[in-house]
Design a protein around this motif. Structure first.
Motif, PDB file in Angstrom:
ATOM      1  N   LYS A   8      -3.053  46.738 -14.796  1.00 49.10           N
ATOM      2  CA  LYS A   8      -3.025  45.362 -14.326  1.00 49.10           C
ATOM      3  C   LYS A   8      -1.291  45.019 -14.929  1.00 49.10           C
ATOM      4  O   LYS A   8      -0.521  44.564 -14.255  1.00 49.10           O
ATOM      5  CB  LYS A   8      -3.892  44.466 -14.967  1.00 49.10           C
ATOM      6  N   SER A   9      -1.129  45.393 -16.162  1.00 51.50           N
ATOM      7  CA  SER A   9       0.342  45.292 -16.669  1.00 51.50           C
ATOM      8  C   SER A   9       1.309  45.799 -15.951  1.00 51.50           C
ATOM      9  O   SER A   9       2.359  45.262 -15.730  1.00 51.50           O
ATOM     10  CB  SER A   9       0.171  45.530 -18.071  1.00 51.50           C
ATOM     11  N   ASN A  10       1.027  47.002 -15.398  1.00 51.54           N
ATOM     12  CA  ASN A  10       2.124  47.834 -14.940  1.00 51.54           C
ATOM     13  C   ASN A  10       2.248  47.035 -13.509  1.00 51.54           C
ATOM     14  O   ASN A  10       3.330  47.117 -12.824  1.00 51.54           O
ATOM     15  CB  ASN A  10       1.424  49.397 -14.642  1.00 51.54           C
ATOM     16  N   ALA A  11       1.199  46.659 -12.818  1.00 51.47           N
ATOM     17  CA  ALA A  11       1.381  46.058 -11.561  1.00 51.47           C
ATOM     18  C   ALA A  11       2.047  44.703 -11.596  1.00 51.47           C
ATOM     19  O   ALA A  11       3.098  44.399 -10.640  1.00 51.47           O
ATOM     20  CB  ALA A  11      -0.094  45.711 -10.992  1.00 51.47           C
ATOM     21  N   ILE A  12       1.803  43.785 -12.733  1.00 49.68           N
ATOM     22  CA  ILE A  12       2.718  42.794 -12.898  1.00 49.68           C
ATOM     23  C   ILE A  12       3.953  42.952 -13.143  1.00 49.68           C
ATOM     24  O   ILE A  12       4.987  42.223 -12.570  1.00 49.68           O
ATOM     25  CB  ILE A  12       1.962  41.734 -13.989  1.00 49.68           C
ATOM     26  N   ARG A 167       2.090  36.464  -0.039  1.00 45.21           N
ATOM     27  CA  ARG A 167       1.340  35.502   0.066  1.00 45.21           C
ATOM     28  C   ARG A 167      -0.302  36.288   0.332  1.00 45.21           C
ATOM     29  O   ARG A 167      -1.168  35.729  -0.176  1.00 45.21           O
ATOM     30  CB  ARG A 167       1.501  34.817   1.433  1.00 45.21           C
ATOM     31  N   GLY A 168      -0.138  37.578   1.148  1.00 43.51           N
ATOM     32  CA  GLY A 168      -1.267  38.277   1.050  1.00 43.51           C
ATOM     33  C   GLY A 168      -1.841  38.852  -0.361  1.00 43.51           C
ATOM     34  O   GLY A 168      -2.994  38.842  -0.359  1.00 43.51           O
ATOM     35  N   LEU A 169      -0.798  39.206  -0.935  1.00 43.10           N
ATOM     36  CA  LEU A 169      -1.039  39.830  -2.255  1.00 43.10           C
ATOM     37  C   LEU A 169      -2.021  38.824  -3.267  1.00 43.10           C
ATOM     38  O   LEU A 169      -2.935  38.911  -4.121  1.00 43.10           O
ATOM     39  CB  LEU A 169      -0.076  40.532  -3.098  1.00 43.10           C
ATOM     40  N   ASP A 170      -1.345  37.724  -3.230  1.00 46.88           N
ATOM     41  CA  ASP A 170      -1.839  36.519  -4.017  1.00 46.88           C
ATOM     42  C   ASP A 170      -3.265  36.214  -3.679  1.00 46.88           C
ATOM     43  O   ASP A 170      -4.316  35.774  -4.271  1.00 46.88           O
ATOM     44  CB  ASP A 170      -1.064  35.052  -3.639  1.00 46.88           C
ATOM     45  N   GLU A 171      -3.673  36.158  -2.113  1.00 42.86           N
ATOM     46  CA  GLU A 171      -5.075  35.737  -1.786  1.00 42.86           C
ATOM     47  C   GLU A 171      -5.669  36.946  -2.072  1.00 42.86           C
ATOM     48  O   GLU A 171      -7.036  36.749  -2.436  1.00 42.86           O
ATOM     49  CB  GLU A 171      -4.767  35.617  -0.251  1.00 42.86           C
ATOM     50  N   PHE A 172      -5.064  38.285  -1.980  1.00 41.65           N
ATOM     51  CA  PHE A 172      -6.272  39.424  -2.276  1.00 41.65           C
ATOM     52  C   PHE A 172      -6.642  39.525  -3.769  1.00 41.65           C
ATOM     53  O   PHE A 172      -7.753  39.658  -3.976  1.00 41.65           O
ATOM     54  CB  PHE A 172      -5.395  40.677  -1.935  1.00 41.65           C
ATOM     55  N   SER A 173      -5.793  39.303  -4.594  1.00 41.58           N
ATOM     56  CA  SER A 173      -6.124  39.157  -5.922  1.00 41.58           C
ATOM     57  C   SER A 173      -6.878  38.057  -6.472  1.00 41.58           C
ATOM     58  O   SER A 173      -7.877  38.178  -7.073  1.00 41.58           O
ATOM     59  CB  SER A 173      -4.815  39.072  -6.993  1.00 41.58           C
ATOM     60  N   ASP A 174      -6.908  37.154  -5.814  1.00 41.53           N
ATOM     61  CA  ASP A 174      -7.802  35.845  -6.019  1.00 41.53           C
ATOM     62  C   ASP A 174      -9.217  36.107  -5.674  1.00 41.53           C
ATOM     63  O   ASP A 174     -10.212  35.949  -6.124  1.00 41.53           O
ATOM     64  CB  ASP A 174      -7.190  34.708  -5.436  1.00 41.53           C
ATOM     65  N   VAL A 175      -9.286  36.455  -4.022  1.00 36.97           N
ATOM     66  CA  VAL A 175     -10.402  36.776  -3.503  1.00 36.97           C
ATOM     67  C   VAL A 175     -11.416  37.556  -4.247  1.00 36.97           C
ATOM     68  O   VAL A 175     -12.730  37.643  -4.308  1.00 36.97           O
ATOM     69  CB  VAL A 175     -10.049  37.365  -2.020  1.00 36.97           C
ATOM     70  N   PHE A 176     -10.789  38.818  -4.844  1.00 42.12           N
ATOM     71  CA  PHE A 176     -11.558  39.688  -5.549  1.00 42.12           C
ATOM     72  C   PHE A 176     -11.586  39.638  -6.842  1.00 42.12           C
ATOM     73  O   PHE A 176     -12.004  40.430  -7.740  1.00 42.12           O
ATOM     74  CB  PHE A 176     -11.000  41.077  -5.176  1.00 42.12           C
ATOM     75  N   SER A 177     -10.980  38.538  -7.535  1.00 42.69           N
ATOM     76  CA  SER A 177     -11.165  37.937  -8.753  1.00 42.69           C
ATOM     77  C   SER A 177     -10.383  39.253  -9.660  1.00 42.69           C
ATOM     78  O   SER A 177     -10.811  39.423 -10.866  1.00 42.69           O
ATOM     79  CB  SER A 177     -12.511  37.775  -9.227  1.00 42.69           C
ATOM     80  N   LEU A 178      -9.178  39.420  -9.245  1.00 41.86           N
ATOM     81  CA  LEU A 178      -8.528  40.382 -10.285  1.00 41.86           C
ATOM     82  C   LEU A 178      -7.649  39.692 -11.155  1.00 41.86           C
ATOM     83  O   LEU A 178      -7.526  40.240 -12.283  1.00 41.86           O
ATOM     84  CB  LEU A 178      -7.595  41.518  -9.315  1.00 41.86           C
ATOM     85  N   PHE A 179      -6.895  38.711 -10.925  1.00 39.94           N
ATOM     86  CA  PHE A 179      -6.308  37.748 -11.680  1.00 39.94           C
ATOM     87  C   PHE A 179      -5.652  36.845 -10.805  1.00 39.94           C
ATOM     88  O   PHE A 179      -5.708  36.658  -9.809  1.00 39.94           O
ATOM     89  CB  PHE A 179      -4.949  38.845 -12.400  1.00 39.94           C
ATOM     90  N   ASP A 180      -4.942  35.961 -11.337  1.00 41.67           N
ATOM     91  CA  ASP A 180      -4.315  34.673 -10.897  1.00 41.67           C
ATOM     92  C   ASP A 180      -2.788  35.132 -10.956  1.00 41.67           C
ATOM     93  O   ASP A 180      -2.125  34.992 -11.790  1.00 41.67           O
ATOM     94  CB  ASP A 180      -4.488  33.633 -11.692  1.00 41.67           C
ATOM     95  N   GLU A 182      -0.213  33.769  -9.716  1.00 44.48           N
ATOM     96  CA  GLU A 182       0.825  32.870 -10.075  1.00 44.48           C
ATOM     97  C   GLU A 182       0.832  32.590 -11.526  1.00 44.48           C
ATOM     98  O   GLU A 182       2.326  32.413 -12.207  1.00 44.48           O
ATOM     99  CB  GLU A 182       0.554  31.368  -9.521  1.00 44.48           C
ATOM    100  N   LYS A 183      -0.284  32.809 -12.196  1.00 47.28           N
ATOM    101  CA  LYS A 183       0.061  32.639 -13.740  1.00 47.28           C
ATOM    102  C   LYS A 183       0.544  33.763 -14.707  1.00 47.28           C
ATOM    103  O   LYS A 183       1.332  33.814 -15.577  1.00 47.28           O
ATOM    104  CB  LYS A 183      -1.464  32.542 -14.444  1.00 47.28           C
ATOM    105  N   GLU A 184       0.624  34.924 -13.639  1.00 51.25           N
ATOM    106  CA  GLU A 184       1.240  36.073 -14.230  1.00 51.25           C
ATOM    107  C   GLU A 184       2.685  36.261 -13.907  1.00 51.25           C
ATOM    108  O   GLU A 184       3.461  37.084 -14.663  1.00 51.25           O
ATOM    109  CB  GLU A 184       0.282  37.077 -13.714  1.00 51.25           C
ATOM    110  N   VAL A 185       3.385  35.366 -13.079  1.00 49.73           N
ATOM    111  CA  VAL A 185       4.571  35.456 -12.830  1.00 49.73           C
ATOM    112  C   VAL A 185       5.528  35.250 -13.787  1.00 49.73           C
ATOM    113  O   VAL A 185       5.215  34.045 -14.573  1.00 49.73           O
ATOM    114  CB  VAL A 185       4.978  34.822 -11.414  1.00 49.73           C
ATOM    115  N   GLY A 186       6.675  35.846 -14.021  1.00 55.51           N
ATOM    116  CA  GLY A 186       7.538  35.638 -15.201  1.00 55.51           C
ATOM    117  C   GLY A 186       8.168  34.117 -14.951  1.00 55.51           C
ATOM    118  O   GLY A 186       8.544  34.071 -13.763  1.00 55.51           O
ATOM    119  N   LYS A 187       8.580  33.390 -15.870  1.00 48.72           N
ATOM    120  CA  LYS A 187       9.219  32.139 -15.868  1.00 48.72           C
ATOM    121  C   LYS A 187      10.416  32.395 -15.134  1.00 48.72           C
ATOM    122  O   LYS A 187      11.013  31.293 -14.114  1.00 48.72           O
ATOM    123  CB  LYS A 187       9.580  31.633 -17.299  1.00 48.72           C
TER     124      LYS A 187
END
Length: 304
Positions: A8-12, A167-180, A182-187
Motif C-alpha cells: 500500500k505504501s509503495n502504491a501511494i 477516477r477509475g483508481l479512486d472508485e476501484f480502491s473504494d469499491v473493494f475497500s482497499l483505502f480512501d 483522497e486521504k492518501e494523496v500528499g498535500k
C-alpha cells in the motif's frame, strides 16, 4: 538503515510521484509526462495486486494463480468462480509458495482477468468498468514502449487518459475497500488530484489548456513586433459559460469552443457590409439580402 515499504505504501508513493510529475509536465517539462506514465502505471499495478491479496494474500504469486487458471479451464468457468471453488474446498495456496524466497508475481492483465467478473450482489452490475480496463491496458502498452523502445504519444490523449485512470483508481480502491485514495494523496499534490478526480473540472482545465496551446502554436516563430498583426480572439461561450471559443479553421463560423464544441457566439466579429469594419455579430442589423450585416454606426450615423 533499512527501509521497509508494504504494498500500500509503495502504491501511494508511486501515485503521489505521478501527480508531482504531471504538475511538472504541465509547467513545461515535457519529460514529466513520461515519468507520470511510469509512476501511475506502477501505482495501478500495485493497487490491483492489493485487490488480489484481499481474496487471498498468496494469489498474487504466479504459482497460486496458475491453480485458479487451471481450475477455470478444467470446469470451463470464469476465474473468479474458479477461485471461490478452490476457497470453498480450503485449498492451501500458501503451500504452493512455501520455501520460495522470491516467487514470481502475476501481471496486470492477470488481475484484471479476475476483477472484471466482480459484480454487485444487488444490481448484478460489474464493479470494474470495461473502459477502465481498456485505459489500463492502453497505458501499460505506452509504459512498455517507454521502457524498451523509442516512444511517441499525443500529450492531450495521455492527459485525458490519466484523468480517467485516476477516477477509475479512486472508485476501484473504494469499491473493494482497499483505502480512501483522497486521504492518501500528499498535500503538495492534492489540488492536482481534485482536478483529475472531477471529470467536469478536468475537462474544463483541458479546454483552457487547449486555448493556451493553440495561441502558443499560432504565435510561435513570430517576432513580438509582428504579433499584433496576427488575428486571435477568445470569446465567451453562451452554451457552456466559459471563455473558450477560439479560432478553428474547420468550423463553419471560423470559431469553436474547446470545451463543448459550440461554434456560435454573439461576440464573434463579422465585417459590416457597408463600412467593412468588424463588429460583434449580435450587434449587427439585417437590411436586405445585399446588406446582411449592418453595424450600429452605419444604421444610425447621427448617434455617433
Amino acid at each position: 538503515m533499512k527501509i521497509k515499504l508494504d504494498i500500500k505504501s509503495n502504491a501511494i508513493d508511486s501515485f503521489n510521484e505521478a501527480l508531482a510529475k504531471l504538475e511538472s509536465a504541465q509547467n513545461g517539462d515535457d519529460k514529466g509526462y513520461k515519468f507520470t506514465i511510469l509512476h501511475l502505471s506502477h501505482a495501478i499495478e500495485l493497487v490491483l495486486k492489493m485487490y488480489l491479496q484481499s481474496l487471498d494474500e498468496n494469489l498474487v504469486f504466479s504459482k497460486c494463480y496458475k491453480k485458479v487458471r487451471n481450475r477455470a479451464a478444467e470446469k470451463k468457468i470464469d476465474l473468479l468462480t474458479a477461485y471461490y471453488e478452490l476457497e470453498s474446498e480450503e485449498f492451501d495456496f500458501e503451500s504452493e509458495v512455501a520455501g520460495h524466497d522470491n516467487p514470481f508475481t502475476v501481471n496486470v492483465s492477470d488481475v484484471l482477468a479476475i476483477a472484471k467478473h466482480e459484480t454487485c450482489s444487488v444490481t448484478g452490475n460489474k464493479f470494474v468498468d470495461q473502459d477502465f480496463i481498456d485505459d489500463i491496458e492502453w497505458m501499460k502498452g505506452i509504459r512498455n514502449t517507454i521502457e524498451h523502445f523509442q516512444f511517441e504519444f499525443t500529450v492531450k490523449e495521455v492527459r485525458l487518459c490519466i484523468g480517467r485512470l485516476v477516477r477509475g483508481l479512486d472508485e476501484f480502491s473504494d469499491v473493494f475497500s482497499l483505502f480512501d485514495l483522497e486521504k492518501e494523496v500528499g498535500k503538495q499534490c492534492y489540488d492536482t488530484f481534485k482536478v483529475l478526480s472531477d471529470e467536469y473540472e478536468h475537462s474544463l482545465v483541458e479546454a483552457h489548456m487547449d486555448v493556451r496551446e493553440a495561441k502558443k502554436a499560432l504565435f510561435r516563430g513570430t517576432r513580438p513586433k509582428h504579433q499584433m498583426f496576427i488575428e486571435w480572439n477568445e470569446y465567451y461561450c453562451e452554451k457552456c459559460n466559459n471563455e473558450t471559443i477560439i479560432p478553428d479553421i474547420d468550423s463553419s463560423t471560423g470559431y469553436k469552443c474547446t470545451f463543448c464544441g459550440n461554434e456560435e457566439s454573439g461576440q464573434i466579429e463579422v465585417n459590416c457590409d457597408v463600412c467593412s469594419l468588424p463588429w460583434a455579430n449580435e450587434e449587427m442589423s439585417y437590411w436586405d439580402e445585399h446588406l446582411v450585416n449592418v453595424c450600429p454606426r452605419c444604421e444610425n450615423p447621427d448617434a455617433w
